[in-house]
Design a protein around this motif. Structure first.
Motif, PDB file in Angstrom:
ATOM      1  N   SER A  63       0.839  -1.211   0.000  1.00 44.60           N
ATOM      2  CA  SER A  63       0.000   0.000   0.000  1.00 44.60           C
ATOM      3  C   SER A  63       0.869   1.254   0.000  1.00 44.60           C
ATOM      4  O   SER A  63       0.543   2.256  -0.656  1.00 44.60           O
ATOM      5  CB  SER A  63      -0.919   0.006   1.222  1.00 44.60           C
ATOM      6  OG  SER A  63      -1.783  -1.110   1.188  1.00 44.60           O
ATOM      7  N   GLU A  67       0.566   4.136  -2.844  1.00 47.60           N
ATOM      8  CA  GLU A  67       0.125   5.485  -2.469  1.00 47.60           C
ATOM      9  C   GLU A  67       1.195   6.540  -2.724  1.00 47.60           C
ATOM     10  O   GLU A  67       0.876   7.688  -3.050  1.00 47.60           O
ATOM     11  CB  GLU A  67      -0.274   5.499  -0.990  1.00 47.60           C
ATOM     12  CG  GLU A  67      -1.562   4.734  -0.714  1.00 47.60           C
ATOM     13  CD  GLU A  67      -1.750   4.468   0.774  1.00 47.60           C
ATOM     14  OE1 GLU A  67      -0.940   4.969   1.564  1.00 47.60           O
ATOM     15  OE2 GLU A  67      -2.699   3.750   1.123  1.00 47.60           O
ATOM     16  N   GLU A  68       2.481   6.171  -2.540  1.00 45.23           N
ATOM     17  CA  GLU A  68       3.525   7.189  -2.661  1.00 45.23           C
ATOM     18  C   GLU A  68       3.860   7.514  -4.105  1.00 45.23           C
ATOM     19  O   GLU A  68       4.281   8.624  -4.403  1.00 45.23           O
ATOM     20  CB  GLU A  68       4.793   6.743  -1.923  1.00 45.23           C
ATOM     21  CG  GLU A  68       4.652   6.795  -0.408  1.00 45.23           C
ATOM     22  CD  GLU A  68       5.970   6.577   0.300  1.00 45.23           C
ATOM     23  OE1 GLU A  68       6.951   6.151  -0.357  1.00 45.23           O
ATOM     24  OE2 GLU A  68       6.023   6.834   1.508  1.00 45.23           O
TER      25      GLU A  68
END
Length: 673
Positions: A63, A67-68
């Motif tokens: 995740s 997300e980054e």
């Protein structure tokens, strides 16, 4: 403030490292001891905890990666297109989609195996299910290994991208390669862009910052663009096209009017007309660079006409669908980055035009009315007809005059650099360290200070006439040598007896032979190998010949021959001295004591053992020296290992980590970790 900081993206591990990290964390942070004597509910709970913890770690790590990394639809179009140009957004989205699929698969595997573990009826069956669950999770991660490697390469490249703010005040420099864009950038900003006399030195976007009217401006140096179809342009050119298309900036289009860039003005004009659609709604300045090589006035009529056509196009500002001509002042400027003539004028013009356009856009926006309602500009009304001009107090005028005098005096004062240039430059001029001494009289500053050695002044022992005395001695030495040369004479042999004359002739003949042999040897010395005496075929150097020559001179050759033989003994081992030689080995007062203590074979050399102590080394005995040698070898082991290791070498700090090799803990608390 920069909105996009790609340097903060977490490092993406490889597939194998990913598995090692997660399984190591599971082993460290969950209980590791279970016995078959436990209640079956406790055994099930033990293994279910392992599977759930591993799945949560995988989910957390994956995740973070998803997300980054920026989503191309959510970021500014400039960055979206730039990433597409550099990495191909289809591949990028596919890699992130595979990571997302792996996360979902691991969650599904965990859910299925936890459901099976609820019905495990023995420790063996529960353990088998746990191993299968963790194995399938690791297999999923290994399958997305290429995607992880691809994302890590993208992360490293994105971290090297310049931090460009698409919404701030920006000046964009564009044009053909090698027209002076990077040189101009280095002049007006603190950036250090590489400048070389060949095309495509700049291969990516470079960012610098400059100030104008107390405002910070972002200056972007773009790679050179060639005049060719859009689909034929490479990645380097597409970076420039992306910046021109998406950034609201003042554009500086550089022209090399001297032609030293390798492209004519006609080719540069063709490029301008092919990309002029990218200049819509942007302040545009055409900069004629390298005027030190070719002044603008000396251009041919045809080239001037091309430049004027470009200027006419640049004066048009497109509003909506139609075009409206604007003021053409400052649209065409000349400059030379070598002599710095016109550099500041170009910068100021670009900043001023950009500022005017941004203010004009804000004045047309709907937010302006809301802001104007909050302002009230007070204008004072005249109370009478009396004229009141501006008055500057006398004290202010005096202070201003005093400051001007101080500044003029400061300019007149000579600096150490000026003195250095006047007196021969660096390496010749030596600054005086005594000039700032605070003494009663300035002439005392250069006095020679006495040097004291052992309580005596060195100056008392210096003879001031030593050079004169040296000249006198040299003169006397020259006279003496001349007298010695006059005293030498060549013996003519007139006053000698016939026997002496015969001896003199022999000596002279022998001398001339020796000189001739020496000259021959000297001429062939470099190419002649040294021949050992045992291969002396001519038998020139023999004891018989030496005996004959000594006998002819009336000398007994026996002793000389014996001494030569004793020194040229072979390498044959001598018999040990003992009772067979008639020598009592216990007789310490014997004259042959030195002979008995000599080594058995004098001809064979012996090397010194490494731990033998040599006087002056500062070591007590051979044991201490051996210990010192071992310590020295061990101390360089680590340095040698570090020197041979490259940045790509895998480092294993310890092959047996303590948390995996020491005693297992129970199911209790884990606070001590």
């Amino acid at each position: 403030m920069v909105q996009y900081n790609f340097k903060k993206i977490t490092v993406v591990p490889t597939g194998k490292d990913f598995v090692d990290i997660i399984l190591s964390r599971t082993q460290r942070q969950t209980p590791t001891v279970v016995h078959k004597g436990y209640a079956i509910a406790r055994i099930r709970q033990f293994y279910m905890r392992k599977v759930k913890y591993t799945q949560s770690n995988f989910h957390e790590k994956l995740s973070t990666i998803i997300e980054e990394f920026p989503r191309l639809g959510d970021i500014h179009p400039f960055y979206g297109d730039l990433l597409h140009v550099l990495y191909n957004k289809d591949h990028y989205k596919l890699a992130l989609g595979q990571i997302n699929t792996a996360r979902n698969l691991i969650g599904k595997i965990s859910k299925d195996y936890v459901k099976l573990l609820k019905y495990g009826d023995s420790l063996y069956r529960c353990k088998t299910l746990k191993v299968a669950a963790l194995g399938r999770m690791c297999t999923v991660i290994k399958r997305v290994g290429p995607s992880l490697a691809y994302l890590e390469q993208i992360r490293q490249h994105m971290a090297r991208l310049p931090s460009i703010d698409p919404n701030t005040r920006t000046i964009l420099i564009c044009g053909y390669p090698n027209v002076g864009k990077s040189s101009f950038m280095n002049k007006i900003t603190r950036a250090d862009v590489d400048v070389q006399p060949y095309a495509f030195t700049t291969k990516s976007l470079f960012v610098g910052h400059t100030d104008y009217k107390y405002l910070r401006y972002q200056v972007i140096d773009t790679p050179g663009i060639l005049d060719r179809p859009f689909e034929d342009r490479n990645i380097i050119e597409m970076c420039s096209i992306t910046a021109l298309a998406h950034l609201r900036a003042a554009v500086l289009f550089f022209l090399d009017i001297s032609g030293t860039c390798g492209y004519s003005i006609q080719q540069q004009a063709a490029l301008f007309h092919s990309i002029k659609s990218l200049f819509m709604n942007k302040p545009l300045v055409i900069v004629c660079n390298k005027t030190d090589l070719q002044p603008f006035e000396s251009l041919s009529e045809e080239d001037k006409k091309l430049v004027m056509e470009m200027k006419a196009e640049a004066t048009k500002t497109v509003i909506g669908q139609g075009g409206e001509a604007t003021n053409d002042e400052g649209v065409l400027l000349t400059m030379s980055t070598l002599t710095e003539e016109g550099v500041i004028a170009v910068k100021n013009t670009a900043c001023e035009r950009l500022l005017d356009q941004r203010v004009e856009q804000k004045m047309k926006s709907k937010k302006l009315n809301d802001c104007l309602n909050r302002f009230h500009v007070a204008m004072p009304k005249p109370r009478d007809q009396k004229d009141r001009p501006a008055c500057i107090p006398q004290a202010v005028l005096e202070a201003r005059a005093k400051n001007a005098e101080a500044a003029a005096e400061k300019e007149k004062r000579k600096l150490e650099r000026d003195l250095e240039n006047e007196n021969g430059g660096a390496g010749v001029y030596s600054a005086s360290l005594k000039k700032h001494y605070i003494l009663a009289h300035d002439e005392w500053k250069e006095d020679i200070m006495p040097e004291i050695l052992d309580g005596h002044n060195v100056a008392d022992f210096i003879d001031p006439d030593i050079l004169l005395r040296l000249e006198e001695l040299e003169r006397e030495e020259g006279l003496r040598q001349e007298q010695e040369e006059d005293d030498d004479f060549e013996m003519d042999g007139a006053e000698l007896t016939p026997e002496q004359q015969a001896d003199l002739a022999k000596i002279r003949k022998k001398k001339s032979l020796l000189i001739r042999e020496h000259r021959i040897k000297k001429s062939t010395a470099e190419s002649r190998p040294i021949v050992p005496r045992k291969f002396d075929k001519a038998r020139i150097f023999t004891t018989q010949r030496m005996g004959r020559e000594l006998s002819s001179l009336g000398i007994n050759p026996k002793e000389a021959i014996n001494r030569a033989r004793s020194k040229s003994r072979g390498r044959k081992r001598e018999r040990s001295l003992g009772e067979n030689d008639g020598i009592d080995s216990m007789d310490v007062d014997d004259d042959n004591k030195k002979r008995r203590l000599m080594p058995r074979s004098r001809s064979r050399s012996k090397s010194r053992p490494p731990n033998e102590v040599i006087p002056g080394e500062g070591l007590k005995d051979s044991m201490q020296k051996s210990k010192a040698i071992n310590l020295a070898k061990k101390s360089v082991n680590k340095r040698n290992k570090e020197a041979r290791r490259g940045e790509a070498d895998r480092t294993i700090p310890t092959t047996r980590p303590k948390h995996l090799m020491t005693g297992k803990r129970g199911i209790g608390k884990t606070q001590r970790r």
